[in-house]
Motif scaffolding. Structure first.
Motif, mmCIF file in Angstrom:
data_model
loop_
_atom_site.group_PDB
_atom_site.id
_atom_site.type_symbol
_atom_site.label_atom_id
_atom_site.label_comp_id
_atom_site.label_asym_id
_atom_site.label_seq_id
_atom_site.Cartn_x
_atom_site.Cartn_y
_atom_site.Cartn_z
ATOM 1 N N TYR A 14 0.855 -1.186 0.000
ATOM 2 C CA TYR A 14 0.000 0.000 0.000
ATOM 3 C C TYR A 14 0.888 1.231 0.000
ATOM 4 N N ILE A 15 0.781 2.046 -1.039
ATOM 5 C CA ILE A 15 1.582 3.260 -1.140
ATOM 6 C C ILE A 15 0.908 4.221 -2.112
ATOM 7 N N PHE A 16 1.007 5.495 -1.805
ATOM 8 C CA PHE A 16 0.442 6.561 -2.639
ATOM 9 C C PHE A 16 -1.051 6.358 -2.890
ATOM 10 N N GLY A 17 -1.749 5.826 -1.873
ATOM 11 C CA GLY A 17 -3.194 5.699 -1.971
ATOM 12 C C GLY A 17 -3.694 4.496 -2.727
ATOM 13 N N HIS A 18 -2.778 3.592 -3.095
ATOM 14 C CA HIS A 18 -3.200 2.422 -3.864
ATOM 15 C C HIS A 18 -2.745 1.143 -3.173
ATOM 16 N N LEU A 19 -3.575 0.117 -3.246
ATOM 17 C CA LEU A 19 -3.242 -1.196 -2.713
ATOM 18 C C LEU A 19 -2.898 -2.124 -3.867
ATOM 19 N N GLY A 43 4.592 -6.973 -4.376
ATOM 20 C CA GLY A 43 5.615 -5.943 -4.232
ATOM 21 C C GLY A 43 5.716 -5.060 -5.459
ATOM 22 N N GLN A 44 6.119 -3.803 -5.231
ATOM 23 C CA GLN A 44 6.280 -2.834 -6.316
ATOM 24 C C GLN A 44 7.690 -2.257 -6.277
ATOM 25 N N TRP A 45 8.294 -2.089 -7.443
ATOM 26 C CA TRP A 45 9.684 -1.639 -7.496
ATOM 27 C C TRP A 45 9.860 -0.241 -6.916
ATOM 28 N N PHE A 46 8.817 0.592 -6.990
ATOM 29 C CA PHE A 46 8.953 1.979 -6.554
ATOM 30 C C PHE A 46 8.625 2.157 -5.069
ATOM 31 N N PHE A 47 8.391 1.062 -4.346
ATOM 32 C CA PHE A 47 7.998 1.192 -2.946
ATOM 33 C C PHE A 47 9.089 1.851 -2.114
ATOM 34 N N PHE A 58 11.065 6.464 0.951
ATOM 35 C CA PHE A 58 12.171 7.380 1.261
ATOM 36 C C PHE A 58 11.722 8.824 1.078
ATOM 37 N N VAL A 59 11.011 9.091 -0.003
ATOM 38 C CA VAL A 59 10.540 10.444 -0.280
ATOM 39 C C VAL A 59 9.474 10.874 0.725
ATOM 40 N N VAL A 60 8.632 9.949 1.140
ATOM 41 C CA VAL A 60 7.554 10.287 2.071
ATOM 42 C C VAL A 60 8.068 10.459 3.493
ATOM 43 N N LYS A 61 8.977 9.572 3.926
ATOM 44 C CA LYS A 61 9.362 9.503 5.328
ATOM 45 C C LYS A 61 10.566 10.365 5.698
ATOM 46 N N ALA A 76 5.311 17.678 2.502
ATOM 47 C CA ALA A 76 4.906 17.563 1.093
ATOM 48 C C ALA A 76 3.796 16.534 0.911
ATOM 49 N N PHE A 77 3.705 15.593 1.840
ATOM 50 C CA PHE A 77 2.681 14.551 1.757
ATOM 51 C C PHE A 77 1.620 14.714 2.854
ATOM 52 N N GLY A 78 1.557 15.896 3.441
ATOM 53 C CA GLY A 78 0.505 16.181 4.386
ATOM 54 C C GLY A 78 0.847 15.998 5.837
ATOM 55 N N GLY A 79 2.082 15.558 6.147
ATOM 56 C CA GLY A 79 2.435 15.331 7.539
ATOM 57 C C GLY A 79 1.807 14.064 8.086
ATOM 58 N N PRO A 80 2.142 13.699 9.337
ATOM 59 C CA PRO A 80 1.659 12.435 9.909
ATOM 60 C C PRO A 80 0.137 12.318 9.941
ATOM 61 N N ALA A 81 -0.556 13.423 10.127
ATOM 62 C CA ALA A 81 -2.012 13.340 10.285
ATOM 63 C C ALA A 81 -2.735 13.065 8.968
ATOM 64 N N ASN A 82 -2.067 13.291 7.860
ATOM 65 C CA ASN A 82 -2.755 13.185 6.574
ATOM 66 C C ASN A 82 -2.091 12.264 5.572
ATOM 67 N N THR A 83 -1.164 11.441 6.051
ATOM 68 C CA THR A 83 -0.487 10.482 5.168
ATOM 69 C C THR A 83 -0.840 9.078 5.597
ATOM 70 N N TRP A 84 -1.301 8.290 4.649
ATOM 71 C CA TRP A 84 -1.705 6.919 4.962
ATOM 72 C C TRP A 84 -0.711 5.946 4.324
#
Length: 465
Positions: free
Chosen positions: A332-337, A341-345, A350-353, A457-465
């Motif tokens: 699960y990443i970028f709003g999609h399940l 495994g996905q190569w861009f995970f 790294f970019v999100v965290k 950039a991804f909304g901070g902890p409260a808005n990133t899933w």
């Protein structure tokens, strides 16, 4: 203040600032860890480490080598803990997690057990922070060392994993230590420096299965350094070729020695015993049955090693487990399940965290003059790039902590870029100060729940899933 390697701050003041940052790091790790409940595999790791010490049962949690788990449970050995009765299960993982849960919570002081184990892992975090400070300072100057250390102290990925009883932070520490020691060895080849590098590489191998990547990393670094810096000019062609051959042979000998020491130490931590479990105890399922879900080629390699006892049985179980789950777990990443495994995970997490300051400074590295220093550029980019490339290719998609060894190298490069920027102008110093201040606010805003951090950039902890 025109030279990034120089600074108006006195050596004593630099040491005091570094010491204060390390004290702050220890405080953040302790105060956040004591407020965090157990994460998924900490109970399993504590139970496994205890079983290794008490019974030499390496069949408990064979997914990871024993070293870190044994170190984390040293403070538990004198507590007179009661071991839970073995839970009968048709699959060793089920039994391990049930027994681990009973071990941690059956005595009534789960928080105390966790904090003792976490304190040991936190020492690896502090050691890694010191290594980042020393490496950046030695290679790029004292200001870069301080800035890299400051970025480390407030990087949420380091804080969130810095005291958990998992193998990830110790691996990051030891992997960085081995490559830094190898850099120092190639700068000034001595037997003492080679021994230090071999010891660090051996510990890395015994910390986690992905620690095995340290050996090909050192080979890549050695070859890259040889090609970039060992070509002799100004000599007759024959003499230049002779000298290059000697250097290459010395390099091959050093790498072989490191590999042999690492292989011997791996057997040492398993007690020089092939069988995973002592006595007549066996793992369920048997290794031959457990490998049936692998491809024929992978199964053949594992069983070849097993037949000839080239590696301990528990170590081969761990590799079998890793090879089985690669690419099979949902992502699960970028709003999609995704079903696998996905190569861009890993690039994605790294970019999100990571903090925005770290990523901005990494983008500025090409403008910091690092490219002009080939050896230094190679030694801080090849390990991070190789580890990330293998992680991407693995399709494991298991979380940011599995690429933790990438971060120390990134922090050193970011510290170098920040030092150059600060040394060039007043505006540069203001910009670096603003980035650092923003990082402090962004990071501490997540305290004590650094595991939930994501950048703005991804909304901070409260808005990133």
């Amino acid at each position: 203040m025109t030279n990034p390697r120089g600074t108006s701050i006195s050596p004593l003041t630099r040491r005091l600032i570094a010491a204060a940052l390390l004290v702050l790091l220890a405080a953040l790790l302790f105060t956040s860890a004591r407020q965090e409940s157990q994460v998924f595999d900490e109970s399993d790791h504590l139970y496994a480490g205890y079983e290794y010490w008490k019974h030499g049962d390496f069949g408990t949690n064979p997914e990871h080598p024993p070293l870190v788990k044994m170190l984390a449970t040293i403070p538990l050995l004198s507590m007179g803990l009661k071991e839970p009765p073995p839970f009968p299960a048709p699959f060793f993982k089920v039994g391990d997690f049930v027994n681990g849960t009973q071990f941690l919570y059956g005595g009534g002081d789960a928080d105390g057990l966790l904090m003792r184990g976490r304190a040991v892992v936190a020492l690896f975090s502090l050691a890694l922070a010191v290594l980042v400070y020393l490496a950046a300072g030695e290679v790029f100057g004292p200001l870069a060392g301080l800035l890299a250390l400051g970025l480390f102290v407030f990087e949420p990925v380091m804080l969130s994993n810095g005291a958990l009883v998992t193998t990830d932070m110790p691996l990051a520490c030891l992997f960085f230590a081995a490559t830094y020691a190898f850099y120092r060895f190639l700068k000034k080849p001595t037997l003492w420096r080679l021994a230090l590098c071999a010891a660090a590489a051996a510990l890395t191998m015994a910390a986690k299965h992905s620690g095995a990547l340290v050996l090909p990393t050192l080979v890549l670094l050695g070859l890259a350094d040889y090609l970039a810096h060992r070509i002799t000019f100004g000599l007759l062609r024959e003499e230049g070729n002779r000298l290059r051959t000697l250097n290459l042979l010395q390099l091959a000998g050093a790498l072989a020695a490191i590999g042999l020491v690492s292989y011997a130490f791996l057997w040492t931590v398993y007690g020089f015993r092939y069988a995973a479990r002592p006595g007549q105890l066996v793992l369920t399922p048997a290794l031959a049955d457990y490998t049936t879900q692998l491809s024929p080629a992978k199964q053949g390699v594992i069983l070849f090693f097993a037949r000839h006892h080239l590696f301990p049985e528990a170590y081969l179980y761990g590799w079998t487990d890793i090879l089985q789950i690669a690419g099979t777990r949902a992502t699960y990443i970028f709003g999609h399940l995704y079903p696998d495994g996905q190569w861009f995970f890993f690039p994605g997490v790294f970019v999100v965290k990571s903090t925005l300051a770290l990523m901005i400074l990494l983008v500025l590295v090409p403008f910091a003059g690092v490219f002009g220093r080939r050896r230094e550029f190679l030694f801080f980019t090849i390990p991070a790039g190789f580890f990330m490339a293998v992680s991407v290719g693995s399709m494991l998609s298991l979380g940011v902590r599995h690429i933790l060894p990438v971060y120390p190298f990134c922090l050193v490069l970011a510290g170098a870029a920040a030092a150059v920027l600060a040394a060039r102008s007043v505006a540069g110093r203001v910009a670096v100060g603003a980035l650092l201040a923003f990082t402090v606010v962004s990071s501490l805003h997540s305290f004590p729940d650094f595991l939930a951090y994501s950048n703005e950039a991804f909304g901070g902890p409260a808005n990133t899933w």
